[in-house]
Design a protein around this motif. Structure first.
Motif, PDB file in Angstrom:
ATOM      1  N   GLY A   4      13.770   3.093   6.271  1.00 43.20           N
ATOM      2  CA  GLY A   4      14.295   2.263   5.189  1.00 43.20           C
ATOM      3  C   GLY A   4      13.228   1.663   4.289  1.00 43.20           C
ATOM      4  O   GLY A   4      12.038   1.812   4.533  1.00 43.20           O
ATOM      5  N   TYR A   5      13.689   1.009   3.229  1.00 46.08           N
ATOM      6  CA  TYR A   5      12.793   0.378   2.253  1.00 46.08           C
ATOM      7  C   TYR A   5      11.679   1.356   1.856  1.00 46.08           C
ATOM      8  O   TYR A   5      10.497   1.121   2.077  1.00 46.08           O
ATOM      9  N   TYR A   6      12.095   2.451   1.228  1.00 44.80           N
ATOM     10  CA  TYR A   6      11.200   3.598   1.005  1.00 44.80           C
ATOM     11  C   TYR A   6      10.095   3.326  -0.007  1.00 44.80           C
ATOM     12  O   TYR A   6       9.115   4.073  -0.071  1.00 44.80           O
ATOM     13  N   ALA A   7      10.236   2.267  -0.779  1.00 48.46           N
ATOM     14  CA  ALA A   7       9.140   1.906  -1.681  1.00 48.46           C
ATOM     15  C   ALA A   7       7.873   1.648  -0.887  1.00 48.46           C
ATOM     16  O   ALA A   7       6.756   1.859  -1.384  1.00 48.46           O
ATOM     17  N   ARG A   8       8.009   1.204   0.368  1.00 48.07           N
ATOM     18  CA  ARG A   8       6.840   0.971   1.207  1.00 48.07           C
ATOM     19  C   ARG A   8       6.063   2.265   1.415  1.00 48.07           C
ATOM     20  O   ARG A   8       4.825   2.282   1.359  1.00 48.07           O
ATOM     21  N   ALA A   9       6.772   3.347   1.667  1.00 50.53           N
ATOM     22  CA  ALA A   9       6.111   4.641   1.901  1.00 50.53           C
ATOM     23  C   ALA A   9       5.465   5.162   0.619  1.00 50.53           C
ATOM     24  O   ALA A   9       4.346   5.693   0.652  1.00 50.53           O
ATOM     25  N   ARG A  10       6.158   5.005  -0.495  1.00 56.91           N
ATOM     26  CA  ARG A  10       5.577   5.476  -1.763  1.00 56.91           C
ATOM     27  C   ARG A  10       4.322   4.674  -2.113  1.00 56.91           C
ATOM     28  O   ARG A  10       3.318   5.240  -2.561  1.00 56.91           O
ATOM     29  N   ASN A  11       4.380   3.364  -1.894  1.00 52.84           N
ATOM     30  CA  ASN A  11       3.208   2.532  -2.171  1.00 52.84           C
ATOM     31  C   ASN A  11       2.056   2.847  -1.222  1.00 52.84           C
ATOM     32  O   ASN A  11       0.886   2.856  -1.616  1.00 52.84           O
ATOM     33  N   LEU A  12       2.383   3.099   0.037  1.00 54.81           N
ATOM     34  CA  LEU A  12       1.369   3.451   1.026  1.00 54.81           C
ATOM     35  C   LEU A  12       0.632   4.722   0.604  1.00 54.81           C
ATOM     36  O   LEU A  12      -0.604   4.799   0.650  1.00 54.81           O
ATOM     37  N   HIS A  13       1.394   5.709   0.184  1.00 53.57           N
ATOM     38  CA  HIS A  13       0.820   6.985  -0.256  1.00 53.57           C
ATOM     39  C   HIS A  13      -0.054   6.801  -1.494  1.00 53.57           C
ATOM     40  O   HIS A  13      -1.184   7.311  -1.562  1.00 53.57           O
ATOM     41  N   ALA A  14       0.455   6.042  -2.459  1.00 56.86           N
ATOM     42  CA  ALA A  14      -0.316   5.799  -3.689  1.00 56.86           C
ATOM     43  C   ALA A  14      -1.591   5.024  -3.387  1.00 56.86           C
ATOM     44  O   ALA A  14      -2.666   5.313  -3.943  1.00 56.86           O
ATOM     45  N   ALA A  15      -1.502   4.033  -2.496  1.00 61.05           N
ATOM     46  CA  ALA A  15      -2.673   3.232  -2.147  1.00 61.05           C
ATOM     47  C   ALA A  15      -3.725   4.080  -1.444  1.00 61.05           C
ATOM     48  O   ALA A  15      -4.934   3.904  -1.663  1.00 61.05           O
ATOM     49  N   ALA A  16      -3.293   4.997  -0.578  1.00 64.54           N
ATOM     50  CA  ALA A  16      -4.247   5.875   0.111  1.00 64.54           C
ATOM     51  C   ALA A  16      -5.024   6.720  -0.889  1.00 64.54           C
ATOM     52  O   ALA A  16      -6.244   6.922  -0.736  1.00 64.54           O
ATOM     53  N   ARG A  17      -4.352   7.206  -1.903  1.00 61.36           N
ATOM     54  CA  ARG A  17      -5.038   8.023  -2.919  1.00 61.36           C
ATOM     55  C   ARG A  17      -6.032   7.188  -3.719  1.00 61.36           C
ATOM     56  O   ARG A  17      -7.110   7.667  -4.073  1.00 61.36           O
ATOM     57  N   ILE A  18      -5.692   5.940  -3.979  1.00 55.47           N
ATOM     58  CA  ILE A  18      -6.632   5.055  -4.674  1.00 55.47           C
ATOM     59  C   ILE A  18      -7.851   4.791  -3.787  1.00 55.47           C
ATOM     60  O   ILE A  18      -8.989   4.764  -4.268  1.00 55.47           O
ATOM     61  N   CYS A  19      -7.606   4.610  -2.486  1.00 53.35           N
ATOM     62  CA  CYS A  19      -8.724   4.369  -1.563  1.00 53.35           C
ATOM     63  C   CYS A  19      -9.684   5.558  -1.542  1.00 53.35           C
ATOM     64  O   CYS A  19     -10.906   5.375  -1.456  1.00 53.35           O
ATOM     65  N   VAL A  20      -9.151   6.763  -1.605  1.00 49.73           N
ATOM     66  CA  VAL A  20     -10.001   7.958  -1.638  1.00 49.73           C
ATOM     67  C   VAL A  20     -10.764   8.035  -2.950  1.00 49.73           C
ATOM     68  O   VAL A  20     -11.964   8.349  -2.983  1.00 49.73           O
ATOM     69  N   GLU A  21     -10.072   7.716  -4.050  1.00 52.64           N
ATOM     70  CA  GLU A  21     -10.696   7.826  -5.370  1.00 52.64           C
ATOM     71  C   GLU A  21     -11.711   6.723  -5.647  1.00 52.64           C
ATOM     72  O   GLU A  21     -12.741   6.962  -6.290  1.00 52.64           O
ATOM     73  N   GLN A  22     -11.440   5.510  -5.137  1.00 52.00           N
ATOM     74  CA  GLN A  22     -12.256   4.358  -5.535  1.00 52.00           C
ATOM     75  C   GLN A  22     -13.045   3.697  -4.405  1.00 52.00           C
ATOM     76  O   GLN A  22     -13.992   2.956  -4.677  1.00 52.00           O
ATOM     77  N   HIS A  23     -12.644   3.943  -3.137  1.00 58.69           N
ATOM     78  CA  HIS A  23     -13.260   3.195  -2.045  1.00 58.69           C
ATOM     79  C   HIS A  23     -13.801   4.092  -0.936  1.00 58.69           C
ATOM     80  O   HIS A  23     -13.902   3.660   0.217  1.00 58.69           O
ATOM     81  N   GLY A  24     -14.143   5.321  -1.271  1.00 56.90           N
ATOM     82  CA  GLY A  24     -14.758   6.213  -0.303  1.00 56.90           C
ATOM     83  C   GLY A  24     -13.871   6.629   0.849  1.00 56.90           C
ATOM     84  O   GLY A  24     -14.357   6.984   1.924  1.00 56.90           O
ATOM     85  N   GLY A  25     -12.566   6.577   0.660  1.00 53.44           N
ATOM     86  CA  GLY A  25     -11.644   6.995   1.709  1.00 53.44           C
ATOM     87  C   GLY A  25     -11.345   5.941   2.750  1.00 53.44           C
ATOM     88  O   GLY A  25     -10.716   6.239   3.777  1.00 53.44           O
ATOM     89  N   ASP A  26     -11.776   4.695   2.515  1.00 52.85           N
ATOM     90  CA  ASP A  26     -11.523   3.599   3.447  1.00 52.85           C
ATOM     91  C   ASP A  26     -10.778   2.474   2.746  1.00 52.85           C
ATOM     92  O   ASP A  26     -10.842   2.341   1.518  1.00 52.85           O
ATOM     93  N   LEU A  27     -10.099   1.630   3.532  1.00 51.34           N
ATOM     94  CA  LEU A  27      -9.557   0.396   2.981  1.00 51.34           C
ATOM     95  C   LEU A  27     -10.723  -0.530   2.639  1.00 51.34           C
ATOM     96  O   LEU A  27     -11.659  -0.668   3.436  1.00 51.34           O
ATOM     97  N   PRO A  28     -10.692  -1.182   1.492  1.00 50.74           N
ATOM     98  CA  PRO A  28     -11.792  -2.098   1.153  1.00 50.74           C
ATOM     99  C   PRO A  28     -11.713  -3.395   1.960  1.00 50.74           C
ATOM    100  O   PRO A  28     -10.626  -3.930   2.176  1.00 50.74           O
ATOM    101  N   ARG A  29     -12.867  -3.881   2.395  1.00 51.99           N
ATOM    102  CA  ARG A  29     -12.920  -5.165   3.093  1.00 51.99           C
ATOM    103  C   ARG A  29     -13.166  -6.267   2.072  1.00 51.99           C
ATOM    104  O   ARG A  29     -14.176  -6.967   2.075  1.00 51.99           O
ATOM    105  N   ASP A  30     -12.215  -6.406   1.177  1.00 52.12           N
ATOM    106  CA  ASP A  30     -12.313  -7.376   0.090  1.00 52.12           C
ATOM    107  C   ASP A  30     -10.894  -7.780  -0.287  1.00 52.12           C
ATOM    108  O   ASP A  30     -10.053  -6.925  -0.586  1.00 52.12           O
ATOM    109  N   PHE A  31     -10.636  -9.076  -0.300  1.00 52.16           N
ATOM    110  CA  PHE A  31      -9.276  -9.575  -0.535  1.00 52.16           C
ATOM    111  C   PHE A  31      -8.733  -9.113  -1.888  1.00 52.16           C
ATOM    112  O   PHE A  31      -7.620  -8.582  -1.965  1.00 52.16           O
TER     113      PHE A  31
END
Length: 349
Positions: free
Chosen positions: A84-111
């Motif tokens: 349920g609440y499928y926007a969560r999955a779409r946002n998760l996918h989009a965020a992962a692509r941003i992490c690859v493009e902008q943060h070296g494939g990792d979650l940033p340790r910055d608020f």
């Protein structure tokens, strides 16, 4: 609030967590940033017992940020299907692509960089930073709001900006100097298992000596409920069309709105619109559709009453062929697609 009260709150919660908290959740072993992030997104408006099997399957399919980013949205939604609440999955996918493009494939340790990612707000960012890295950040999910409202005797719906601001201030004041990962989990566990919405176990509560709601007999009324109004109802005609091979005609939902980007059965607001759609896409007689039992579904802001009609051994018109948003699917292939839970239930019966 005195410093002694601040220290007592966090110290008591940590003591309770050591003996009564949850220590065997899959995202705790290890508490890696990706696993913490995924769990926090899945746990939004969803219970732990429901999330665990989804989390384990999801991590098996997409073990890290680059793997999630490289996957297709269809594959991601298929793993999410039923949660349920499928926007969560779409946002998760989009965020992962941003992490690859902008943060070296990792979650940033910055608020600030975390909050800039799709689907991550202030509380989720705090939960990730505190649990994955032990950084000193507060959270304010529904469980924490309930505990703070009762402990401090805060009136007013927590969704109101003024009330929420007050709670953020208190949440930050209660932060301990150490053990941030355990403290964050303790808050969530405490609200989920002891200071529950209904029938809280006040006599077992380690905070009972200083709880304003308990002292004033206001436990049941706090936190203040959201001002309610009746949910509106919507009717939809659902078209379940099968061809001579037993394949089902599916249509991709629009990229925004309810069940966005999922595959579903064609839907129309009434029979006139449904008949027009049927005649443009399929060969057959609309009036020979078999009426199936009504399929009700409740969203957060309205009730949907779906009326399925079924046809068998139909042929499609040319408009269906080579169309990215319409496809015939074998029943065996349904498992590999993201489908809304009530539609999957209908097709599996």
């Amino acid at each position: 609030m005195s410093s002694a009260q601040q220290d007592a709150f966090s110290a008591r919660l940590l003591g309770w967590f050591d003996t009564s908290g949850r220590h065997d959740l899959p995202w705790q072993h290890p508490r890696a940033p990706y696993r913490v992030w995924l769990s926090e997104i899945m746990l939004q408006q969803t219970q732990v017992k429901t999330v665990i099997p989804y989390f384990e399957r999801f991590v098996a399919a997409f073990p890290d940020v680059p793997a999630l980013a490289a996957a297709s949205l269809d594959d991601v939604l298929a793993q999410w299907s039923g949660l349920g609440y499928y926007a969560r999955a779409r946002n998760l996918h989009a965020a992962a692509r941003i992490c690859v493009e902008q943060h070296g494939g990792d979650l940033p340790r910055d608020f600030d960089k975390l909050v800039a990612l799709p689907g991550i707000g202030r509380s989720t960012a705090g939960a990730i930073l505190s649990q994955a890295w032990g950084d000193r950040f507060s959270i304010l999910d529904g469980n924490v709001k309930r505990v703070l409202a009762r402990y401090h005797g805060i009136s007013g719906w927590p969704g109101l900006p003024a009330v929420e601001k007050q709670m953020w201030t208190l949440a930050e004041q209660h932060l301990p100097a150490t053990r941030m990962a355990d403290y964050t989990q303790a808050q969530m566990d405490f609200g989920a298992t002891l200071c529950t919405r209904h029938d809280p176990a006040c006599m077992l509560c380690v905070l009972q000596d200083d709880c304003v709601a308990l002292r004033e007999g206001r436990v049941e009324e706090l936190p203040t409920s959201k001002p309610g109004k009746p949910l509106p109802e919507r009717i939809a005609v659902i078209l379940l069309a099968e061809n001579e091979q037993g394949q089902i005609l599916l249509q991709r939902r629009p990229p925004v709105g309810i069940w966005a980007s999922l595959w579903s059965l064609p839907e129309a607001a009434d029979h006139e619109i449904a008949r027009d759609w049927f005649q443009r896409h399929l060969h057959g007689d609309y009036d020979h559709g078999e009426a199936l039992p009504e399929l009700p579904h409740v969203f957060s802001h309205y009730k949907l009453r779906m009326h399925p009609l079924r046809w068998q051994a139909l042929a499609a018109r040319d408009v269906v062929r080579d169309n990215d948003d319409l496809r015939w699917v074998d029943r065996a292939g349904l498992k590999s697609l993201g489908l809304p839970a009530p539609i999957r239930k209908l097709l599996e019966n």
